[in-house]
Design a protein around this motif. Sequence first.
Motif, mmCIF file in Angstrom:
data_model
loop_
_atom_site.group_PDB
_atom_site.id
_atom_site.type_symbol
_atom_site.label_atom_id
_atom_site.label_comp_id
_atom_site.label_asym_id
_atom_site.label_seq_id
_atom_site.Cartn_x
_atom_site.Cartn_y
_atom_site.Cartn_z
ATOM 1 N N UNK A 205 2.007 73.666 49.824
ATOM 2 C CA UNK A 205 1.019 74.445 50.038
ATOM 3 C C UNK A 205 -0.363 73.746 49.946
ATOM 4 N N UNK A 206 -0.475 72.733 48.966
ATOM 5 C CA UNK A 206 -1.712 71.908 48.973
ATOM 6 C C UNK A 206 -2.021 71.418 50.361
ATOM 7 N N UNK A 207 -1.143 70.703 51.058
ATOM 8 C CA UNK A 207 -1.361 70.029 52.304
ATOM 9 C C UNK A 207 -0.264 69.781 52.994
ATOM 10 N N UNK A 208 -0.124 70.071 54.396
ATOM 11 C CA UNK A 208 0.865 69.788 55.077
ATOM 12 C C UNK A 208 1.125 68.329 55.511
ATOM 13 N N UNK A 209 0.250 67.225 54.963
ATOM 14 C CA UNK A 209 0.425 66.021 54.938
ATOM 15 C C UNK A 209 1.054 65.460 53.693
ATOM 16 N N UNK A 210 0.988 66.353 52.757
ATOM 17 C CA UNK A 210 1.598 65.727 51.420
ATOM 18 C C UNK A 210 2.830 65.013 51.505
ATOM 19 N N UNK A 211 3.252 64.211 50.864
ATOM 20 C CA UNK A 211 4.450 63.694 50.604
ATOM 21 C C UNK A 211 5.447 64.772 50.397
ATOM 22 N N UNK A 212 6.688 64.562 50.854
ATOM 23 C CA UNK A 212 7.707 65.446 50.758
ATOM 24 C C UNK A 212 8.782 65.136 49.838
ATOM 25 N N UNK A 213 9.718 66.040 49.307
ATOM 26 C CA UNK A 213 10.868 65.374 48.346
ATOM 27 C C UNK A 213 11.951 65.763 49.406
ATOM 28 N N UNK A 214 12.743 64.818 49.520
ATOM 29 C CA UNK A 214 14.071 65.019 50.303
ATOM 30 C C UNK A 214 15.358 64.873 49.336
ATOM 31 N N UNK A 215 16.305 65.733 49.787
ATOM 32 C CA UNK A 215 17.409 65.628 48.834
ATOM 33 C C UNK A 215 18.502 64.754 49.482
ATOM 34 N N UNK A 216 19.187 64.039 48.802
ATOM 35 C CA UNK A 216 20.083 62.928 49.217
ATOM 36 C C UNK A 216 21.475 63.212 48.713
ATOM 37 N N UNK A 217 22.300 64.105 49.573
ATOM 38 C CA UNK A 217 23.591 64.832 49.050
ATOM 39 C C UNK A 217 24.313 64.000 48.244
ATOM 40 N N UNK A 218 24.759 64.496 47.148
ATOM 41 C CA UNK A 218 25.572 63.632 46.115
ATOM 42 C C UNK A 218 24.749 62.412 45.432
ATOM 43 N N UNK A 219 23.426 62.322 45.749
ATOM 44 C CA UNK A 219 22.992 61.151 45.008
ATOM 45 C C UNK A 219 21.642 61.634 44.137
ATOM 46 N N UNK A 220 20.781 62.436 44.723
ATOM 47 C CA UNK A 220 19.631 62.520 44.013
ATOM 48 C C UNK A 220 18.378 63.155 45.073
ATOM 49 N N UNK A 221 17.211 62.628 44.526
ATOM 50 C CA UNK A 221 16.095 63.223 45.360
ATOM 51 C C UNK A 221 15.374 61.715 45.617
ATOM 52 N N UNK A 222 14.559 61.779 46.760
ATOM 53 C CA UNK A 222 13.503 60.788 46.927
ATOM 54 C C UNK A 222 12.154 61.257 47.504
ATOM 55 N N UNK A 223 10.902 60.632 47.103
ATOM 56 C CA UNK A 223 9.656 61.221 47.453
ATOM 57 C C UNK A 223 9.463 60.292 48.532
ATOM 58 N N UNK A 224 9.125 60.964 49.682
ATOM 59 C CA UNK A 224 8.909 60.260 50.884
ATOM 60 C C UNK A 224 7.647 59.561 51.028
ATOM 61 N N UNK A 225 7.348 58.283 51.372
ATOM 62 C CA UNK A 225 6.126 57.569 51.739
ATOM 63 C C UNK A 225 5.561 57.923 52.968
ATOM 64 N N UNK A 226 4.216 58.114 53.213
ATOM 65 C CA UNK A 226 3.820 58.462 54.575
ATOM 66 C C UNK A 226 4.026 57.346 55.562
#
Length: 228
Positions: A205-226
């Motif tokens: 909502x803040x920005x379409x260009x904000x870092x995303x948070x990806x789900x890694x099945x069976x492991x956890x989450x990661x914050x994506x780098x641009x």
Amino acid sequence: MRTILIVDDDLELCALLADYLRREDFEVQLAHDAETALARFARDQHPPDLLILDVMMPGKDGLTALRELRQRHQLPVIILSARGDPADRVVGLELGADDYLSKPFLPRELLARVRALLRRGSAGSDEPLSVGLLRLQPTERRAWVGETELKLTGAEYSLLLALARQAGNVVNKASLTEEGLGRPIERFDRSVDVHVSRLRRKLSTASALAPGIESVRGSGYLLTRPSA
């Protein structure tokens, strides 16, 4: 001395918890319905450090009160409920609760949750941190995407900080539960998943260009780098 507001219509339980927490060096305030609690927040210039909120009360229920409270305040909130249904837990977390405890419970278990929420985020560097458009200021517990400040609950901020410190790497759910909620992960615990879902919405909502948070099945989450 940290101040805790307990909102519950069970007078006996309130008295027991108040006595227990006062002996642990907390200042405790009581309200026995949601309307009284919300009026106190509207009136007082200095809100409590943490709110313990029952779900099932006469008149306005705890979840409705939480929805209204989150429009103005981001203090830590622990939801109490006699209903142990996982769906109720998810609803409470979706509305902005930091943690959830089912009745009956031991006072020392509540105390552990209280202490965990009040001390979370103290580990790690206090240096400002940036990941693309995302900026975090640990000393102030504030975060921005570009010029837009994110309105985050304490748990959301702590989880985002934990992910940002490991940006580009997977952080497992057990570590995120420790970082965000200050407690060990429990069996079938979806608390982190719900908080991450809220974070994703706030970032996008803040920005379409904000870092995303990806789900890694069976492991956890990661914050994506641009991308470079």
